[in-house]
Design an enzyme around this catalytic site. Structure first.
Site, mmCIF file in Angstrom:
data_model
loop_
_atom_site.group_PDB
_atom_site.id
_atom_site.type_symbol
_atom_site.label_atom_id
_atom_site.label_comp_id
_atom_site.label_asym_id
_atom_site.label_seq_id
_atom_site.Cartn_x
_atom_site.Cartn_y
_atom_site.Cartn_z
ATOM 1 N N CYS A 120 -19.257 28.120 28.785
ATOM 2 C CA CYS A 120 -20.094 28.794 27.635
ATOM 3 C C CYS A 120 -21.510 28.403 27.987
ATOM 4 C CB CYS A 120 -19.595 28.579 26.328
ATOM 5 S SG CYS A 120 -19.844 29.807 25.289
ATOM 6 N N HIS A 135 -14.066 29.801 26.454
ATOM 7 C CA HIS A 135 -13.611 28.355 26.399
ATOM 8 C C HIS A 135 -12.251 28.339 26.838
ATOM 9 C CE1 HIS A 135 -16.974 26.661 24.167
ATOM 10 N NE2 HIS A 135 -17.133 27.946 23.712
ATOM 11 N N PRO A 150 0.898 -1.381 -0.133
ATOM 12 C CA PRO A 150 0.109 -0.132 0.161
ATOM 13 C C PRO A 150 0.800 1.425 0.140
ATOM 14 C CG PRO A 150 -0.911 -1.489 1.534
ATOM 15 C CD PRO A 150 0.509 -2.190 1.036
ATOM 16 N N GLN A 192 3.852 1.593 -1.263
ATOM 17 C CA GLN A 192 4.402 1.599 -2.608
ATOM 18 C C GLN A 192 3.259 2.342 -3.598
ATOM 19 O OE1 GLN A 192 6.187 -2.162 -4.352
ATOM 20 N NE2 GLN A 192 6.621 -2.638 -2.118
ATOM 21 N N MET A 228 -22.349 27.416 31.263
ATOM 22 C CA MET A 228 -22.650 28.735 32.216
ATOM 23 C C MET A 228 -23.788 29.264 31.956
ATOM 24 S SD MET A 228 -20.602 32.157 32.648
ATOM 25 C CE MET A 228 -21.154 33.821 32.739
ATOM 26 N N GLN A 229 -24.266 29.396 30.852
ATOM 27 C CA GLN A 229 -25.750 29.956 30.606
ATOM 28 C C GLN A 229 -26.900 29.168 31.248
ATOM 29 O OE1 GLN A 229 -25.749 30.444 26.192
ATOM 30 N NE2 GLN A 229 -24.212 31.946 26.245
ATOM 31 N N GLU A 279 -10.688 25.632 27.599
ATOM 32 C CA GLU A 279 -9.940 24.248 27.126
ATOM 33 C C GLU A 279 -9.141 24.626 26.050
ATOM 34 O OE1 GLU A 279 -13.190 25.014 26.999
ATOM 35 O OE2 GLU A 279 -14.370 24.204 25.072
HETATM 36 N N1 GLN Z 1 -25.263 28.852 22.095
HETATM 37 C C1 GLN Z 1 -24.607 29.771 23.128
HETATM 38 C C2 GLN Z 1 -24.378 31.012 22.424
HETATM 39 O O1 GLN Z 1 -24.444 31.191 21.102
HETATM 40 C C3 GLN Z 1 -23.312 29.338 23.289
HETATM 41 C C4 GLN Z 1 -22.275 28.836 22.434
HETATM 42 C C5 GLN Z 1 -21.130 27.933 23.066
HETATM 43 O O2 GLN Z 1 -21.381 27.400 24.038
HETATM 44 N N2 GLN Z 1 -19.986 28.037 22.489
HETATM 45 O O3 GLN Z 1 -24.110 31.927 23.080
#
Ligand code: GLN
Length: 538
Positions: free
Chosen positions: A380, A513, A189, A191, A383-384, A515
């Site tokens: 993100c 984020h 493969p 080659q 948290m919301q 991360e």
């Molecule tokens: N949907 C949410 C917003 O647009 C959160 C987006 C996310 O978690 N990256 O604010």
């Protein structure tokens, strides 16, 4: 002029081109060279921002707010070099640039063609904002032989022809299978893949052979002979026990040495592999585990939360524990199952997300973590959801919600102009959503003596964002009276960036984020602290 290293893949996809490129970049950087990594993706989307995680795994966000391929995450984690918007290009972006120019009459009446117009645009991208880099490693997505990647391969061929072999190097990564039935390693493969590459004008200079076991010298000689590559440039990469071993393994196989030799330059200093050795040892020998529940829409999909999975492992490394992820699909999560699923975990994480599906389960899970003092990290969307939960159950705003999910709710989460300056909520707007995301690095001010202030050990921080909706800041006093503190704010005090709960061992939500900025060799403080809290939980 910088030296350009082009990395192509053959035989099958998912061989680890990204990891190989990132490891090589680390080795070169660690020997004193300035390196840049770039990715060329052969799909027609202009960027991966609009793609579902089912299609393409996570969307990685850069400091300068580009939504890019997840391989850029590998690059950053291995090299600690921040990627930029200009480090990821797709066929879609190239075509859209060329077509835009054509519509403006920029080609002066010429017939616009793949060669030279598309390939020229690709070559411009390869060199774009390169200044004093010693090496630019360019990975070409897909597998050689795909129709999609042809213009890219043609462009790098031309590039090498124009700039000369002394400035360009081709690395081809292939798969060398082991056939159990005949107890043999098969080179055919490889080659064929090299033959395919040569038929479009590229002779690889180095071949990296991905294999499940070490390739005997005879077989390496065969690859060298048939593929026209010096034997020392046939490099094997045998499956590693953890990805953190990859730089060590490539060093042992002398990949960096062969690259420097090819360019006729010397190493400026010895590559430092000690940090990788140290964390490999921790990862392989750690016995103690903590169970972290993660609730999301795509949790069972490999790569959908790639940076998050990695950041949690990094948090585990800094606490010398193994993080065991309990992945819970939010769609199937029934409210009455939450206790059963969460009572034995040491931490709960709700990651970023979009859309209504599965949100009520997440909100109930957060309530459970809040009331039962389980360490909680909301990222993100997470948290919301924590804000919505608190508003409903502690501020008794029963209709509290996010206007992303329900236009008729009381928007504790909404687009910024859904409430006016005096704190009065105005009707939800029906604005166009395109181009309205808050993307990339933004600053936040941290409140003195808050948990987040202690975690970061800093008054201000910068983190990467990717969201459209914000927390309604007008309810701040009400939230804080009940113990949910807005401990991080945007510099103008308008946008809540971080929330934390008093009287709870560890309950933090962040609008950004974290991360994306965690590295195996320097774990992110938020993840280290979260895992530490989880470790202490039981
Ligand atoms: N949907 C949410 C917003 O647009 C959160 C987006 C996310 O978690 N990256 O604010």
């Amino acid at each position: 002029m910088a030296r350009y290293i082009f990395v192509t893949g053959g035989v099958v996809s998912s061989l680890g081109k990204g990891l190989s490129s990132a490891s090589l970049a680390y080795l070169l950087k660690s020997q004193g060279y300035k390196v840049r990594l770039r990715k060329m993706d052969p799909y027609l989307n202009v960027d991966p921002g609009t793609m579902s995680p089912f299609q393409h795994g996570e969307v990685f966000v850069t400091d300068d707010g580009a939504e890019t391929d997840l391989d850029l995450g590998h690059y950053e984690r291995f090299t600690n070099i921040s990627s930029r918007q200009s480090d990821n290009i797709t066929t879609g972006r190239i075509y859209s640039d060329v077509i835009k120019k054509e519509r403006k009459g920029g080609y002066l009446g010429k017939t616009v063609q793949v060669i030279p117009h598309i390939t020229n645009r690709i070559k411009e991208f390869i060199k774009k904002d390169i200044t004093n880099e010693d090496f630019v490693i360019c990975e070409i997505g897909g597998t050689v032989g795909d129709i999609e990647s042809l213009p890219f391969v043609e462009a790098i061929r031309q590039f090498s022809n124009e700039h000369g072999k002394s400035k360009t190097l081709f690395i081809h990564l292939t798969f060398v299978p082991f056939l159990k039935s005949s107890d043999e390693i098969k080179t055919k493969p490889t080659q064929h893949s090299v033959k395919e590459l040569r038929s479009i004008g590229i002779q690889p200079d180095i071949i990296i052979c991905r294999s499940q076991q070490s390739i005997p010298l005879d077989q390496r000689k065969k690859i060298s002979l048939f593929c026209n590559v010096p034997i020392d440039n046939v490099i094997e990469t045998v499956d590693v026990r953890t990805i953190y071993e990859a730089p060590i393994s490539f060093f042992n196989q002398k990949l960096d040495k062969q690259v420097l030799k090819y360019f006729k330059i010397k190493s400026k200093k010895r590559a430092n592999l000690n940090p990788w050795k140290k964390i490999t040892k921790i990862v392989l020998n750690t016995k103690k585990t903590v169970d972290i529940a993660i609730i999301g829409k795509y949790v069972n999909l490999k790569d959908a939360y790639k940076s998050l999975d990695e950041a949690l492992i990094h948090g585990g490394i800094s606490n010398k524990v193994k993080v065991n992820l309990i992945r819970i699909e939010s769609d199937n999560l029934k409210t009455n199952e939450i206790k059963k699923k969460l009572k034995n975990v040491s931490g709960l994480l709700i990651p970023g997300g979009f859309g209504k599906r599965g949100t009520e389960g997440k909100i109930s899970a957060i309530k459970y973590a809040r009331e039962n003092k389980i360490p909680f990290l909301g990222i993100c969307f997470g948290m919301q959801m924590a804000i919505i939960e608190f508003a409903r159950n502690k501020l008794y705003i029963k209709k509290a919600g996010s206007s992303e999910l329900d236009k008729k709710c009381y928007p504790v989460i909404g687009l910024i102009d859904e409430w006016d300056k005096n704190g009065k909520i105005i009707k939800g707007t029906d604005k166009d959503l395109g181009g309205t995301m808050r993307l990339g690095l933004y600053e936040a001010k941290l409140r003195n003596n808050s948990a987040i202030n202690r975690i970061y050990n800093s008054k201000t921080i910068k983190e990467r964002h990717r969201h459209r909706y914000e927390v309604n800041n007008n309810l701040k006093t009400q939230f804080e009276k009940k113990g949910l503190v807005f401990s991080g704010m945007s510099p103008d005090n308008k946008l809540p960036e971080i929330i934390e709960l008093n009287n709870h061992p560890w309950f933090i939500g962040v609008q950004f984020h974290p991360e994306f900025r965690s590295r195996p060799l320097s774990p992110h403080p938020l993840f280290s602290s979260f895992i530490k809290a989880a470790k202490n939980h039981r």
